[in-house]
Design an enzyme around this catalytic site. Sequence first.
Site, PDB file in Angstrom:
ATOM      1  N   ARG A 138       0.855  -1.193   0.000  1.00 51.54           N
ATOM      2  CA  ARG A 138       0.000   0.000   0.000  1.00 51.54           C
ATOM      3  C   ARG A 138       0.887   1.236   0.000  1.00 51.54           C
ATOM      4  O   ARG A 138       2.039   1.205   0.460  1.00 51.54           O
ATOM      5  CB  ARG A 138      -0.906   0.011   1.232  1.00 51.54           C
ATOM      6  CG  ARG A 138      -1.833  -1.195   1.352  1.00 51.54           C
ATOM      7  CD  ARG A 138      -2.615  -1.137   2.659  1.00 51.54           C
ATOM      8  NE  ARG A 138      -3.541  -2.249   2.793  1.00 51.54           N
ATOM      9  CZ  ARG A 138      -3.253  -3.415   3.381  1.00 51.54           C
ATOM     10  NH1 ARG A 138      -2.031  -3.608   3.876  1.00 51.54           N
ATOM     11  NH2 ARG A 138      -4.154  -4.371   3.478  1.00 51.54           N
ATOM     12  N   LYS A 163      -2.120  -2.471   7.871  1.00 54.46           N
ATOM     13  CA  LYS A 163      -3.286  -2.045   8.636  1.00 54.46           C
ATOM     14  C   LYS A 163      -3.313  -2.744   9.988  1.00 54.46           C
ATOM     15  O   LYS A 163      -2.987  -3.923  10.100  1.00 54.46           O
ATOM     16  CB  LYS A 163      -4.569  -2.371   7.864  1.00 54.46           C
ATOM     17  CG  LYS A 163      -4.777  -1.501   6.628  1.00 54.46           C
ATOM     18  CD  LYS A 163      -6.105  -1.800   5.974  1.00 54.46           C
ATOM     19  CE  LYS A 163      -6.373  -0.879   4.792  1.00 54.46           C
ATOM     20  NZ  LYS A 163      -7.680  -1.164   4.159  1.00 54.46           N
ATOM     21  N   HIS A 173      -2.520   2.536  -5.833  1.00 51.29           N
ATOM     22  CA  HIS A 173      -3.397   1.373  -5.675  1.00 51.29           C
ATOM     23  C   HIS A 173      -3.554   0.634  -7.003  1.00 51.29           C
ATOM     24  O   HIS A 173      -3.761  -0.584  -7.010  1.00 51.29           O
ATOM     25  CB  HIS A 173      -4.765   1.803  -5.131  1.00 51.29           C
ATOM     26  CG  HIS A 173      -5.265   0.898  -4.049  1.00 51.29           C
ATOM     27  ND1 HIS A 173      -4.585   0.707  -2.863  1.00 51.29           N
ATOM     28  CD2 HIS A 173      -6.361   0.105  -3.975  1.00 51.29           C
ATOM     29  CE1 HIS A 173      -5.253  -0.151  -2.109  1.00 51.29           C
ATOM     30  NE2 HIS A 173      -6.327  -0.535  -2.754  1.00 51.29           N
ATOM     31  N   HIS A 221      -3.864  -8.956   3.226  1.00 55.66           N
ATOM     32  CA  HIS A 221      -5.299  -8.958   3.486  1.00 55.66           C
ATOM     33  C   HIS A 221      -5.597  -9.827   4.703  1.00 55.66           C
ATOM     34  O   HIS A 221      -5.149 -10.970   4.773  1.00 55.66           O
ATOM     35  CB  HIS A 221      -6.072  -9.503   2.282  1.00 55.66           C
ATOM     36  CG  HIS A 221      -6.191  -8.535   1.154  1.00 55.66           C
ATOM     37  ND1 HIS A 221      -6.474  -8.917  -0.135  1.00 55.66           N
ATOM     38  CD2 HIS A 221      -6.068  -7.178   1.123  1.00 55.66           C
ATOM     39  CE1 HIS A 221      -6.530  -7.854  -0.905  1.00 55.66           C
ATOM     40  NE2 HIS A 221      -6.276  -6.783  -0.169  1.00 55.66           N
ATOM     41  N   TYR A 233      -9.767 -10.712  -7.190  1.00 54.63           N
ATOM     42  CA  TYR A 233      -8.811 -10.941  -8.271  1.00 54.63           C
ATOM     43  C   TYR A 233      -9.132 -12.183  -9.080  1.00 54.63           C
ATOM     44  O   TYR A 233      -8.678 -12.320 -10.207  1.00 54.63           O
ATOM     45  CB  TYR A 233      -7.388 -10.991  -7.705  1.00 54.63           C
ATOM     46  CG  TYR A 233      -6.993  -9.656  -7.129  1.00 54.63           C
ATOM     47  CD1 TYR A 233      -6.734  -8.570  -7.966  1.00 54.63           C
ATOM     48  CD2 TYR A 233      -6.964  -9.452  -5.761  1.00 54.63           C
ATOM     49  CE1 TYR A 233      -6.425  -7.332  -7.451  1.00 54.63           C
ATOM     50  CE2 TYR A 233      -6.651  -8.209  -5.236  1.00 54.63           C
ATOM     51  CZ  TYR A 233      -6.381  -7.150  -6.080  1.00 54.63           C
ATOM     52  OH  TYR A 233      -6.091  -5.920  -5.565  1.00 54.63           O
TER      53      TYR A 233
END
Length: 321
Positions: A148, A172, A251, A277, A286
């Site tokens: 990211r 994250k 992104h 993720h 995807y």
Amino acid sequence: MSELTPARLAEEYLDYIAGVRRLSPCTVRAYSRDVRLYLEYSQVQAVSFPPDRRGLRGFLGFLHRNGLSPRSINRVLSALRGWFRYLQKREIISVDPLAEIEGLKTNRRLPEFLFAQEIDKMLSFEEDGFTGSRDHLIIELLYSTGCRVSEAAGIQIKDIRVAEGRIRVLGKGDNERFVYLGGPARKVLGEYLSFREALLRRRGKDSLQGGVFEGNLLVNQNGGALSVRSIRNIVAEAARRAELGKHVSPHTMRHSFATHLMDKGAGIRTVQELLGHSSLKATQVYTHVELDRLRWVHAKAHPHGSKNTPDRGSNTKDEIS
């Protein structure tokens, strides 16, 4: 307990997701905006707290009447769900008011991505000293690692394992993982580090560790940390210079990384881990990208395919060769 008004509880929740869960500033701002929107509505409409099903249905109707799309309404619901679950954990409320309210159905948007040839065009510009080397590294870094933009901006020199070709990034929720550098990225990294060292010496940045200037990997002309906004601008400018005719963001590079991995046979759980993720559901998009690509190739290449299918980019011959 009487002082714990809905507004006060909302502020405590926002402090919690910013200070404890360490969500990104962008996410905190979005949640803050959505929760405060609900508070304003509930105050005007005199909705009880915690709200009942009827009060929440009224709020959803209010959002719809004000032109919010199903996707935007679901985002608001997500912010409220997080708040109510936080209040449950604190035993302020006993039941999640949104437990029986489902999100609205939306048409899932497939992520935009670039073909490999388009990325090569973005990397084909002439380098010019420190700035050119750094900008080249940014494109290679984002595409090689799939990280990211916030992760890229936060990379520290101490996070880089040059010999192993990997970098530790903080994702994250402060989740750590390693991302990997391909051969071209490692080559550009070595060249950039030389320019970076020379710049920091000129700027009087003498914080050395093991003979290497520590701090952020990506720096600006003054030797300070390069901002997320600057990285976005650098990527957009590279795409403009390559005349791709489309808006490209960091992104987009991340989506391209994942799409190309799936295209070459990488397993979905491997891609999930590389992207950082927390849920496989986020990665499953995807598989849709790959199916969409295969459908497009069939339409273009098969004698009985749909010849009215629009082109997906400037690399149609390469895609079906």
